[in-house]
Design a protein around this motif. Structure first.
Motif, PDB file in Angstrom:
ATOM      1  N   GLY A 118       0.797  -1.225   0.000  1.00 26.29           N
ATOM      2  CA  GLY A 118       0.000   0.000   0.000  1.00 26.29           C
ATOM      3  C   GLY A 118       0.823   1.266   0.000  1.00 26.29           C
ATOM      4  N   ALA A 119       2.099   1.146  -0.357  1.00 28.12           N
ATOM      5  CA  ALA A 119       2.988   2.313  -0.428  1.00 28.12           C
ATOM      6  C   ALA A 119       2.833   2.964  -1.790  1.00 28.12           C
ATOM      7  CB  ALA A 119       4.436   1.898  -0.184  1.00 28.12           C
ATOM      8  N   THR A 120       1.716   3.671  -1.961  1.00 27.84           N
ATOM      9  CA  THR A 120       1.420   4.293  -3.248  1.00 27.84           C
ATOM     10  C   THR A 120       1.197   5.794  -3.081  1.00 27.84           C
ATOM     11  OG1 THR A 120      -0.930   3.778  -2.982  1.00 27.84           O
ATOM     12  CG2 THR A 120       0.417   2.216  -4.234  1.00 27.84           C
ATOM     13  N   ASP A 121       1.403   6.512  -4.151  1.00 25.59           N
ATOM     14  CA  ASP A 121       1.248   7.966  -4.154  1.00 25.59           C
ATOM     15  C   ASP A 121       0.053   8.314  -5.030  1.00 25.59           C
ATOM     16  OD1 ASP A 121       1.616  10.722  -4.083  1.00 25.59           O
ATOM     17  OD2 ASP A 121       3.801  10.533  -4.037  1.00 25.59           O
ATOM     18  N   LYS A 122      -0.982   8.882  -4.407  1.00 21.44           N
ATOM     19  CA  LYS A 122      -2.197   9.221  -5.130  1.00 21.44           C
ATOM     20  C   LYS A 122      -2.164  10.674  -5.591  1.00 21.44           C
ATOM     21  CE  LYS A 122      -4.812   5.884  -2.390  1.00 21.44           C
ATOM     22  NZ  LYS A 122      -3.620   5.423  -1.668  1.00 21.44           N
TER      23      LYS A 122
ATOM     24  N   ARG B 196      -1.438  19.125  -5.153  1.00 23.49           N
ATOM     25  CA  ARG B 196      -0.021  19.476  -5.009  1.00 23.49           C
ATOM     26  C   ARG B 196       0.884  18.610  -5.860  1.00 23.49           C
ATOM     27  NH1 ARG B 196       2.262  18.152  -0.663  1.00 23.49           N
ATOM     28  NH2 ARG B 196       4.045  19.504  -1.037  1.00 23.49           N
ATOM     29  N   LYS B 197       0.361  17.479  -6.390  1.00 25.77           N
ATOM     30  CA  LYS B 197       1.181  16.542  -7.137  1.00 25.77           C
ATOM     31  C   LYS B 197       1.134  16.855  -8.634  1.00 25.77           C
ATOM     32  CE  LYS B 197       1.906  14.361  -3.264  1.00 25.77           C
ATOM     33  NZ  LYS B 197       1.335  13.052  -2.958  1.00 25.77           N
ATOM     34  N   VAL B 198       2.200  16.474  -9.323  1.00 25.82           N
ATOM     35  CA  VAL B 198       2.254  16.719 -10.776  1.00 25.82           C
ATOM     36  C   VAL B 198       1.887  15.469 -11.572  1.00 25.82           C
ATOM     37  CG1 VAL B 198       3.983  18.537 -10.548  1.00 25.82           C
ATOM     38  CG2 VAL B 198       4.739  16.180 -10.859  1.00 25.82           C
TER      39      VAL B 198
ATOM     40  N   MET C  56       0.850   5.915  -8.232  1.00 23.30           N
ATOM     41  CA  MET C  56       2.220   5.464  -8.496  1.00 23.30           C
ATOM     42  C   MET C  56       2.785   4.729  -7.287  1.00 23.30           C
ATOM     43  SD  MET C  56       3.236   6.516 -11.551  1.00 23.30           S
ATOM     44  CE  MET C  56       5.021   6.629 -11.434  1.00 23.30           C
ATOM     45  N   PRO C  57       3.564   3.655  -7.509  1.00 21.20           N
ATOM     46  CA  PRO C  57       4.243   3.031  -6.371  1.00 21.20           C
ATOM     47  C   PRO C  57       5.367   3.922  -5.869  1.00 21.20           C
ATOM     48  CG  PRO C  57       5.008   2.064  -8.421  1.00 21.20           C
ATOM     49  CD  PRO C  57       3.895   3.017  -8.782  1.00 21.20           C
ATOM     50  N   ARG C  58       5.464   4.079  -4.562  1.00 22.00           N
ATOM     51  CA  ARG C  58       6.617   4.786  -4.007  1.00 22.00           C
ATOM     52  C   ARG C  58       7.425   3.777  -3.202  1.00 22.00           C
ATOM     53  NH1 ARG C  58       3.091   8.978  -0.268  1.00 22.00           N
ATOM     54  NH2 ARG C  58       2.036   7.446   1.029  1.00 22.00           N
ATOM     55  N   MET C  59       8.278   4.230  -2.318  1.00 20.38           N
ATOM     56  CA  MET C  59       9.145   3.327  -1.558  1.00 20.38           C
ATOM     57  C   MET C  59      10.251   2.750  -2.439  1.00 20.38           C
ATOM     58  SD  MET C  59       7.914   0.283   1.044  1.00 20.38           S
ATOM     59  CE  MET C  59       8.206  -1.052  -0.112  1.00 20.38           C
TER      60      MET C  59
ATOM     61  N   ILE D   4       8.122   4.589 -11.048  1.00 18.34           N
ATOM     62  CA  ILE D   4       8.130   4.397  -9.603  1.00 18.34           C
ATOM     63  C   ILE D   4       8.751   5.634  -8.960  1.00 18.34           C
ATOM     64  CG2 ILE D   4      10.373   3.215  -9.687  1.00 18.34           C
ATOM     65  CD1 ILE D   4       9.455   1.523  -7.294  1.00 18.34           C
ATOM     66  N   PHE D   5       8.302   5.967  -7.749  1.00 21.16           N
ATOM     67  CA  PHE D   5       8.872   7.079  -6.990  1.00 21.16           C
ATOM     68  C   PHE D   5       9.786   6.516  -5.898  1.00 21.16           C
ATOM     69  CE2 PHE D   5       4.783   9.684  -7.850  1.00 21.16           C
ATOM     70  CZ  PHE D   5       5.249  10.003  -9.124  1.00 21.16           C
TER      71      PHE D   5
END
Length: 354
Positions: free
Chosen positions: A28-32, A36-38, A43-46, A210-211
């Motif tokens: 569940g390490a995702t960026d929604k 503020r986001k571009v 996207m998966p982060r971590m 991925i971030f």
């Protein structure tokens, strides 16, 4: 040996990153997306976990070659890095509050300072024969530096490949200066992290797959902060400025973010969309152009740091003064604080009026 470590970490990072991406989705390490986001999709982060794992594996593989490098306590560096990675992963998964993130950063800094013996204990002042002893303040000053750089790298992580690229440029500068000084341990560690980050950038450069998340940004900030102190501690005031110049982009962005929030009467910890990369995009630069422009700025700071280290006392002071003026003019031109903050430009315009 140094090139071998670079290549091993690079290949490991390329291999590990896709697996870390799949793990991020499972945890569940995702960026929604939000205002503020571009990015416009989940996207998966971590992804920084891939950087860390490739770093650790390569570090341990080449550990036997580091025995004669003059740094007998490699374990505190790894343990401190592990603490910072765990904090970053927890934040990427659970979105921690500021307090536990800060305490985790302080804990990682305490490990390398108290266990690893990393302290800035004194500096030699320019134009004076005496040294400035920090005494009881040496540990707090060292911890403050480490935590500040960790957060500076974290704050600049706002576009695909931005934090990774800027960190890589800073690490290349640190590795170059370490080799010039004959500090093979610092050079080796820097090159391993460079390889790990470049491998990750294959997936993170625009358009990113991925971030790195806080996992990567905090880790890179920690490593850069520690290596910069290992290379430049207990030296002259002029030499101590070198790591500040190397990290000119993230430090400037962080400094003016604080000024911006004070001027706009906002909490210092408040998030906004007015960082360096946001301002450049607002001026009409594309995502990729903005990242490449900031890379160029970081490279200029790195080159300035190398020139600075060989300059005379007066030459160094002139260079610093010139850099500060250029930074201030650039900040005012792009509106990094706000559109009305232009004290130097207004003064110059006033003097130019007939």
């Amino acid at each position: 040996m140094l090139i071998g470590a670079l290549l091993v970490s690079f290949l490991l990072s390329i291999f590990l990153t896709p697996f870390v991406g799949k793990l991020a989705f499972k945890l569940g390490a995702t960026d929604k997306p939000n205002e503020r986001k571009v990015h416009s999709k989940i996207m998966p982060r971590m992804g920084g976990l891939a950087i860390f794992l490739s770093f650790c594996i390569t570090f341990l593989l080449f550990l036997p070659f580091m025995d004669d490098f003059g740094f007998g306590e490699q374990l505190p560096l790894l343990v401190g890095a592990l603490v910072i990675i765990l904090i970053g992963m927890a934040d990427d998964i659970f979105e921690l509050r500021a307090a536990p993130k800060f305490l985790g950063q302080v804990l990682a800094a305490l490990i390398i300072v108290l266990w690893g013996g990393l302290e800035v204990e004194f500096i030699n002042l320019p134009f004076f024969t005496d040294t400035l002893e920090f005494g009881v303040f040496s540990i707090p000053i060292t911890i403050l530096w480490i935590v500040s750089i960790i957060n500076a790298i974290n704050l600049i992580d706002g576009l695909d490949g931005l934090a990774g690229g800027v960190s890589t440029i800073a690490l290349v500068t640190i590795a170059t200066m370490a080799l010039i000084k004959g500090d093979l341990f610092v050079a080796m560690v820097a090159l391993i992290v460079i390889g790990s980050t470049l491998g990750f950038l294959k997936y993170n450069f625009h358009p990113a797959k991925i971030f790195m998340g806080d996992t990567g940004a905090l880790f890179l900030g920690y490593i850069i902060a520690v290596l910069s102190l290992l290379g430049f501690k207990n030296v002259t005031m002029i030499s101590l400025i070198v790591p500040i110049i190397i990290l000119g982009v993230p430090i400037s962005d962080t400094f003016f973010a604080i000024i911006r929030r004070v001027v706009n009467k906002q909490p210092i910890s408040a998030a906004d969309k007015s960082h360096l990369h946001h301002c450049l995009i607002n001026l009409g630069f594309t995502h990729k152009q903005t990242v490449l422009l900031i890379y160029a700025l970081a490279a200029c700071f790195g080159l300035a740091a190398i020139i600075f280290s060989f300059a005379t006392m007066w030459g160094a002071l002139i260079l610093v003064t010139g850099l500060l003026l250029i930074i201030e003019i650039f900040v005012e031109k792009i509106g990094l604080v706000n559109s009305n903050y232009q004290p130097l430009l207004k003064m110059l315009n006033f003097k130019n009026k007939p």
